[in-house]
Design an enzyme around this catalytic site. Structure first.
Site, short mmCIF file in Angstrom:
data_model
loop_
_atom_site.label_atom_id
_atom_site.label_comp_id
_atom_site.label_asym_id
_atom_site.label_seq_id
_atom_site.Cartn_x
_atom_site.Cartn_y
_atom_site.Cartn_z
N ASP A 83 -3.56 -1.85 0.36
CA ASP A 83 -2.77 -1.56 1.54
C ASP A 83 -3.65 -1.50 2.79
O ASP A 83 -4.78 -1.01 2.75
CB ASP A 83 -2.06 -0.22 1.35
CG ASP A 83 -1.17 0.15 2.51
OD1 ASP A 83 -0.18 -0.57 2.74
OD2 ASP A 83 -1.47 1.14 3.19
N GLU A 104 -3.32 -6.86 1.81
CA GLU A 104 -2.37 -6.83 2.92
C GLU A 104 -3.22 -6.85 4.19
O GLU A 104 -3.67 -5.81 4.68
CB GLU A 104 -1.50 -5.57 2.90
CG GLU A 104 -0.44 -5.61 4.00
CD GLU A 104 0.03 -4.23 4.44
OE1 GLU A 104 1.01 -4.15 5.19
OE2 GLU A 104 -0.59 -3.23 4.04
#
Length: 765
Positions: A431, A484
């Site tokens: 993330d 990401e």
């Protein structure tokens, strides 16, 4: 034998009583005397009497230095097997003496590897471990807290009183203590006294299980012993390159996919009901499903939809449901909201048995400031930077790991290995990688600190990511490591040995934003934005991309996918079908968020269920059938995934017809030379005679059509397929005269058998 009072012992006793002692083994337990005898000292706060049990002999201990230090002199080394009989508060019990177990737990090699950041299995030494030492069962505690003045283990077993079990300081800032008699399920924390005299109660950073929020203590949990049945899956996974395989991911949040009823608790295998864990802020009477219940419901559902993987939003322990799991406090523990670590292992094992891989969201970019967590852990900025200009995300209210510290990097890299090794996961999605790579991320001028070269790049974070990916693929060559990353940082998916970050996939955030911006437009205006659709191909081969429509796109006022679309309900569904089909035929692996597969109408709400009641309506059923068929078609056609990251795999036929908002292209695969022709019409206007050039003459079967009646479309199409005409267009000598349904994607494939039969001649009416 009487024991003389020693002035230095009085000082040690006072330090023990005030929780200021960092070397209790220097004075407690068996200690040799100069005359060849031994003195045994037992630390037992608030005890009324302590007897030393040596075989059949019981010796009452005296307290010459302090009321809580009981001791006696014996004529030989009593070893580790002696026991003590304690009378305290009117209750008598017999136990082994923790201070008899003096050998170091962390060996020299362990300490060396940890100090240089390369102990990939450090969790086997850190944390709380159920072990036997010299034949005595108990729990070995090991903690890294180099700045602490003293550390104690606290829990129900000692009344949460830090005076009872002070830990021994070891080299490298480590603290150790073996407590005999403790077993699995014991709740504990570490009481840390800082150099300034402050006292913190911290959960175990390496705790393998934690209490259900809002409680936050750690729980002694055994490692290993789970009866895995996925050996064949694991062997096959690590023997192949995942980039050469179909990857269609169902991203989901376990707590809001579906809830249970508090009136119907989960029944344990022994027949007893499990106390339900309420869903915070959820409607009264609702509860979270358990890992076994989720396995029973999620796995068949995902398998029926045809997805290859489940991606779980973070399941590492976290205190606040509203963080969605992205503010982690228990890095080495699956959240107890849904059950035990063993039940999560069973969930993964069931996924593998059904041919479904498991990807976890992993959050090494930041951590919350909760008092029981990593923040200011030992009275100093241990895990985070001291300077808030590089150590804090003010917008998120979180702290940033100090990647320049070897032990901190080791904590994270080993955590990555831990999830793969202990829970058999198949991939991670890291993330907020962009927030790690740039020191000025979400920071105004003057509130960030440049690197050693004067730049904005976080060079320590880069080295950490490279180390993490290098170690991951060293241990698990068939794993997925997905970034990401939303910027133009180069070589995200290139190997670390040539300067890349080492991921093997990167979310294509540019494609996602371009496509959602395009589809939100009234179709008449799309003719002026053809570049939104076509631009991604210009950079498609600069990285190994995954196309993702994630949870971030259906929250905070953005609407769910269906309601981003313009027009009436029919057009909204047709737009979603066209977008998803274009996504599935575009180069790159695929990820969609739960609810998109059936046309969820409201924004995702972490406190609620998905709107399962919508599936009683035909349009929603049709969209779900489209996903089922798309995944089946996708997995069966190697041209859609075999050359995702090879330019041979994609060829434009025509990308310039912006007047009609139509694009056409081929997906090809090099192994057999097969290809598919994809034609997309992104307006509600159908085209009855639309010419598309093709490279070879013959019969092209219509193998997929998003406008089919079974999906809720108008059922326009090409009657199963079309023969080519000798009509040159798009640079080819042959072309197809196609009917393009409104807001649709049509896929055709040359049928070798039927192509051998001459095309029927058309006669005038």
């Amino acid at each position: 034998m009487s024991v003389p009072c020693l002035d230095w012992m009085v000082d040690d006793a006072q330090r023990l009583a005030e929780c200021r002692h960092d070397h209790p083994l220097a004075v407690l337990g068996p200690q040799p005397l100069e005359n060849g005898h031994w003195v045994v000292r037992v630390w037992m706060p608030e005890a009324e009497r302590v007897d030393l049990l040596l075989g059949e002999t019981a010796l009452t201990l005296s307290t010459p230095h302090h009321p809580w230090i009981f001791e006696a002199t014996v004529d030989h080394d009593p070893g580790r097997q002696y026991r003590i009989q304690v009378l305290r508060g009117g209750i008598e019990h017999i136990t082994h003496d923790p201070w008899a177990f003096r050998d170091e737990w962390m060996g020299e090699l362990d300490r060396h590897l940890f100090a240089e950041g390369n102990h990939h299995h450090i969790w086997r030494r850190m944390g709380a471990h159920l072990v036997e030492r010299d034949g005595v069962a108990g729990v070995m505690f090991c903690l890294w807290a180099p700045n602490a003045r003293s550390v104690s283990v606290i829990g129900n077993f000692n009344g949460w009183d830090g005076r009872h079990h002070p830990m021994q300081s070891r080299l490298g800032g480590l603290w150790e203590l073996f407590i005999p008699g403790l077993s699995a399920g014991e709740v504990y924390k570490y009481e840390i006294r800082t150099q300034a005299g402050h006292c913190y109660a911290k959960a175990d950073p390496y705790g393998f299980r934690h209490e259900v929020r809002p409680a936050n203590a750690s729980i002694v949990q055994p490692l290993g012993g789970f009866p895995w049945s996925d050996g064949a899956w694991m062997a096959e996974r690590d023997s192949r390159n995942p980039l050469d395989q179909p990857v269609a991911v169902y991203e989901m949040h376990l707590g809001s996919w579906m809830h249970g009823s508090a009136d119907q608790p989960y029944i344990e295998p022994d027949g007893t009901p499990r106390p339900p864990v309420p869903a915070a802020d959820m409607k009264p009477g609702a509860r979270l499903l358990t890992y076994p219940e989720l396995a029973d419901r999620v796995i068949p559902y995902v398998k029926a939809r045809g997805f290859t993987h489940i991606e779980l939003m973070p399941v590492s322990e976290h205190p606040f449901d509203g963080s969605w799991g992205y503010q982690v406090t228990g890095w080495y523990a699956p959240t107890s909201r849904y059950g035990t670590p063993e039940e999560f292992r069973a969930f993964v094992d069931r996924c593998h048995a059904e041919g479904i891989g498991v990807i976890l969201d992993w959050v090494p970019g930041h951590f919350p400031k909760d008092a029981h967590g990593l923040a200011f852990f030992d009275g100093a900025h241990l895990y985070e930077h001291a300077d808030p200009r590089i150590g804090e995300h003010k917008e998120w209210g979180t702290l940033i790991f100090n990647y320049s510290r070897n032990e901190v990097r080791n904590f994270l890299v080993a955590n990555l290995v831990y999830w793969f090794e202990e829970f058999h996961i198949d991939g991670i999605r890291v993330d907020a990688v962009a927030s790690m790579l740039y020191r000025d991320y979400l920071r105004p001028d003057g509130e960030w600190l440049a690197n050693e070269h004067g730049g904005r790049e976080n060079t320590e974070a880069v080295l950490f990511l490279q180390q993490a990916n290098h170690v991951l693929f060293q241990h698990f060559p068939g794993a997925l490591s997905i970034a990401e990353e939303s910027t133009t940082w180069p070589m995200v998916t290139q190997p670390t040995n040539i300067g890349g970050l080492g991921f093997n996939l990167k979310w294509n955030m540019g494609w996602m934003h371009d496509m959602l911006d395009y589809f939100e437009l009234d179709p008449w205006f799309r003719q002026f934005h053809q570049n939104n659709v076509t631009f991604s191909i210009w950079y498609a081969y600069t990285e190994n991309f995954m196309l993702a429509l994630s949870h971030d796109e259906v929250v905070h006022g953005k609407s769910h996918l269906l309601h981003k679309m313009p027009g009436d309900d029919w057009q909204k569904f047709a737009n979603v079908r066209a977008l998803l089909a274009y996504m599935w035929t575009h180069p790159g692996k695929k990820t969609i968020f739960m609810g998109m597969e059936f046309g969820h109408r409201s924004e995702w709400n972490v406190w609620g269920d998905l709107q399962w009641d919508l599936l009683q309506f035909e349009p929603h059923q049709g969209l779900q059938r489209l996903i089922d068929d798309l995944n089946t078609f996708y997995k069966s056609e190697r041209a859609l995934w075999g050359d995702d990251f090879n330019e041979y795999g994609f060829q434009w036929i025509d990308c310039n017809d912006n007047r009609h908002s139509v694009i056409s292209f081929m997906r090809r695969e090099s192994a057999t030379g097969r290809w598919l022709v994809v034609v997309a019409n992104f307006t509600p206007q159908s085209h009855s005679h639309y010419r598309v050039g093709v490279p070879v003459e013959g019969f092209y079967a219509e193998v997929f059509n998003t406008d089919a009646e079974r999906y809720g479309g108008s059922n326009l199409g090409n009657l199963g397929g079309k023969f080519t005409d000798s009509w040159a267009v798009h640079g080819y000598e042959n072309s197809l005269d196609l009917c393009l349904p409104p807001l649709s994607v049509v896929v055709l494939q040359r049928d070798e058998k039927r192509s051998q039969v001459p095309a029927p001649e058309l006669t005038a009416a």
